[in-house]
Design an enzyme around this catalytic site. Structure first.
Site, PDB file in Angstrom:
ATOM      1  N   ASP A   1       2.540   3.277  10.114  1.00  0.00           N
ATOM      2  CA  ASP A   1       1.677   2.759   9.038  1.00  0.00           C
ATOM      3  C   ASP A   1       1.140   1.380   9.448  1.00  0.00           C
ATOM      4  O   ASP A   1       1.052   0.463   8.647  1.00  0.00           O
ATOM      5  CB  ASP A   1       2.491   2.666   7.730  1.00  0.00           C
ATOM      6  CG  ASP A   1       1.611   2.440   6.504  1.00  0.00           C
ATOM      7  OD1 ASP A   1       0.419   2.794   6.550  1.00  0.00           O
ATOM      8  OD2 ASP A   1       2.129   1.923   5.495  1.00  0.00           O
TER       9      ASP A   1
ATOM     10  N   HIS B   1      -4.955   0.832  11.445  1.00  0.00           N
ATOM     11  CA  HIS B   1      -5.493   2.172  11.223  1.00  0.00           C
ATOM     12  C   HIS B   1      -6.752   2.472  12.041  1.00  0.00           C
ATOM     13  O   HIS B   1      -7.390   3.500  11.840  1.00  0.00           O
ATOM     14  CB  HIS B   1      -5.787   2.384   9.736  1.00  0.00           C
ATOM     15  CG  HIS B   1      -4.529   2.604   8.915  1.00  0.00           C
ATOM     16  ND1 HIS B   1      -3.299   2.151   9.318  1.00  0.00           N
ATOM     17  CD2 HIS B   1      -4.331   3.233   7.742  1.00  0.00           C
ATOM     18  CE1 HIS B   1      -2.395   2.498   8.406  1.00  0.00           C
ATOM     19  NE2 HIS B   1      -2.997   3.151   7.432  1.00  0.00           N
TER      20      HIS B   1
ATOM     21  N   PHE C   1       0.823  -1.194   0.000  1.00  0.00           N
ATOM     22  CA  PHE C   1       0.000   0.000   0.000  1.00  0.00           C
ATOM     23  C   PHE C   1       0.865   1.256   0.000  1.00  0.00           C
ATOM     24  O   PHE C   1       0.726   2.124   0.845  1.00  0.00           O
ATOM     25  CB  PHE C   1      -0.917  -0.030   1.231  1.00  0.00           C
ATOM     26  CG  PHE C   1      -1.666  -1.336   1.372  1.00  0.00           C
ATOM     27  CD1 PHE C   1      -2.776  -1.596   0.583  1.00  0.00           C
ATOM     28  CD2 PHE C   1      -1.223  -2.319   2.244  1.00  0.00           C
ATOM     29  CE1 PHE C   1      -3.461  -2.804   0.680  1.00  0.00           C
ATOM     30  CE2 PHE C   1      -1.896  -3.540   2.355  1.00  0.00           C
ATOM     31  CZ  PHE C   1      -3.014  -3.781   1.568  1.00  0.00           C
TER      32      PHE C   1
HETATM   33  N1  SAH Z   1       3.764  -0.295   5.125  1.00  0.00           N
HETATM   34  C1  SAH Z   1       3.080  -1.350   4.375  1.00  0.00           C
HETATM   35  C2  SAH Z   1       1.607  -1.461   4.703  1.00  0.00           C
HETATM   36  C3  SAH Z   1       1.300  -1.772   6.131  1.00  0.00           C
HETATM   37  S1  SAH Z   1      -0.337  -2.381   6.309  1.00  0.00           S
HETATM   38  C4  SAH Z   1       3.272  -1.136   2.869  1.00  0.00           C
HETATM   39  O1  SAH Z   1       3.997  -0.260   2.452  1.00  0.00           O
HETATM   40  O2  SAH Z   1       2.697  -1.883   2.082  1.00  0.00           O
HETATM   41  C5  SAH Z   1      -0.517  -2.371   8.033  1.00  0.00           C
HETATM   42  C6  SAH Z   1       0.232  -3.472   8.761  1.00  0.00           C
HETATM   43  O3  SAH Z   1       0.122  -3.189  10.158  1.00  0.00           O
HETATM   44  C7  SAH Z   1      -0.300  -4.894   8.567  1.00  0.00           C
HETATM   45  O4  SAH Z   1       0.689  -5.714   8.001  1.00  0.00           O
HETATM   46  C8  SAH Z   1      -0.677  -5.357   9.994  1.00  0.00           C
HETATM   47  O5  SAH Z   1      -0.334  -6.702  10.275  1.00  0.00           O
HETATM   48  C9  SAH Z   1       0.116  -4.413  10.870  1.00  0.00           C
HETATM   49  N2  SAH Z   1      -0.457  -4.219  12.191  1.00  0.00           N
HETATM   50  C10 SAH Z   1      -1.736  -3.903  12.501  1.00  0.00           C
HETATM   51  N3  SAH Z   1      -1.897  -3.809  13.833  1.00  0.00           N
HETATM   52  C11 SAH Z   1      -0.669  -4.066  14.382  1.00  0.00           C
HETATM   53  C12 SAH Z   1      -0.188  -4.137  15.727  1.00  0.00           C
HETATM   54  N4  SAH Z   1      -0.984  -3.922  16.771  1.00  0.00           N
HETATM   55  N5  SAH Z   1       1.111  -4.447  15.912  1.00  0.00           N
HETATM   56  C13 SAH Z   1       1.936  -4.696  14.865  1.00  0.00           C
HETATM   57  N6  SAH Z   1       1.528  -4.635  13.577  1.00  0.00           N
HETATM   58  C14 SAH Z   1       0.241  -4.332  13.338  1.00  0.00           C
HETATM   59 MG    MG Z   2      -0.503   2.943   4.566  1.00  0.00          MG
END
Ligand code: SAH
Ligand code: MG
Length: 222
Positions: free
Chosen positions: A151, A154, A28
């Site tokens: 990131d 969300h 993303f």
């Molecule tokens: N930076 C990535 C996109 C990240 S998507 C890119 O460039 O494509 C968001 C990620 O956050 C997911 O992989 C998810 O597993 C992670 N995530 C969500 N909640 C989390 C938490 N509490 N601790 C660690 N990772 C988390």
């Molecule tokens: Mg993002």
């Protein structure tokens, strides 16, 4: 000493070399925002032994950009993710990818894919993979950090927790990058926008905006 212009030229060369991998990696992070992310890490003060941290690795798209900048500056990037996906990645949600579900545990599992991406990008020695919940890991990561990219999950609760647990570790003059900042609720969830507003109110100075990426410096000093 290498000039910034020269460093950027190098960066574009490295990004070009990794173009195929970047295109093939799920994730993303649009290319213009990815480049801006790399540029921002490039511009962030280097303090020996103090790492950059990414929250939210997924399959490693953003970590390619950050890792390339980190490697060329001789610094380390710690990329934190529990690798079970965010709410919106789960079955039935908008960003679900069923090829990423582990057939045995039946959970989303991006860990081996992330490791593969780092291997293919030649970043295994520059990116430290932490497979953990961001908040739990923050409780044991006691040291300061120079750069923070938020990131991860969300939801409001998760985004605010990432801010509360990691931003206090940023050194003065360190950079905070936030992805998916949308002022207009029609365009996306508001949690990243709210922490962006909060950072502004807490004395962070915006230094870069590209798409939904915002990068701010802790404190006003250059
Ligand atoms: N930076 C990535 C996109 C990240 S998507 C890119 O460039 O494509 C968001 C990620 O956050 C997911 O992989 C998810 O597993 C992670 N995530 C969500 N909640 C989390 C938490 N509490 N601790 C660690 N990772 C988390
Ligand atoms: Mg993002």
């Amino acid at each position: 000493m290498i000039s910034v212009g020269k460093a950027m030229e190098n960066l574009d060369k490295l990004l070009l070399e990794n173009r195929g991998l970047i295109r093939a990696t799920k994730g993303f992070m649009p290319p213009d925002e990815g480049r801006a992310l790399a540029v921002s890490l490039f511009s962030c003060p280097i303090i020996k032994g103090i790492p950059a941290v990414e929250i939210g690795s997924y399959v490693g798209l953003s970590a390619i950009y950050l890792g390339i900048a980190a490697r060329s500056q001789g610094r380390l990037l710690i990329s934190v993710d529990h690798h079970h996906g965010s709410e919106e990645n789960q079955a039935g949600w908008e960003f679900h990818d069923k090829s990423i579900v582990d057939p045995v545990s039946r959970k989303m599992d991006t860990l081996y894919l992330f490791r593969r991406t780092m291997e293919l990008a030649g970043l295994s020695n520059s990116v430290i993979i932490v497979a953990a919940d961001s908040q739990s890991y923050a409780t044991v990561h006691a040291g300061p950090i120079a750069y923070l990219f938020i990131d991860g999950g969300h939801s409001h609760a998760q985004t605010f927790s990432d801010y509360d647990s990691w931003v206090p570790k940023l050194v003065d003059g360190g950079f905070l990058a936030i992805h998916d900042v949308f002022e207009d609720p029609e365009l996306g969830g508001q949690a990243p926008y709210i922490i962006h507003q909060r950072a502004s109110a807490e004395g962070f100075t915006e230094i870069l905006a590209q798409g939904s990426l915002r990068v701010m410096r802790k404190g006003g000093a250059t």
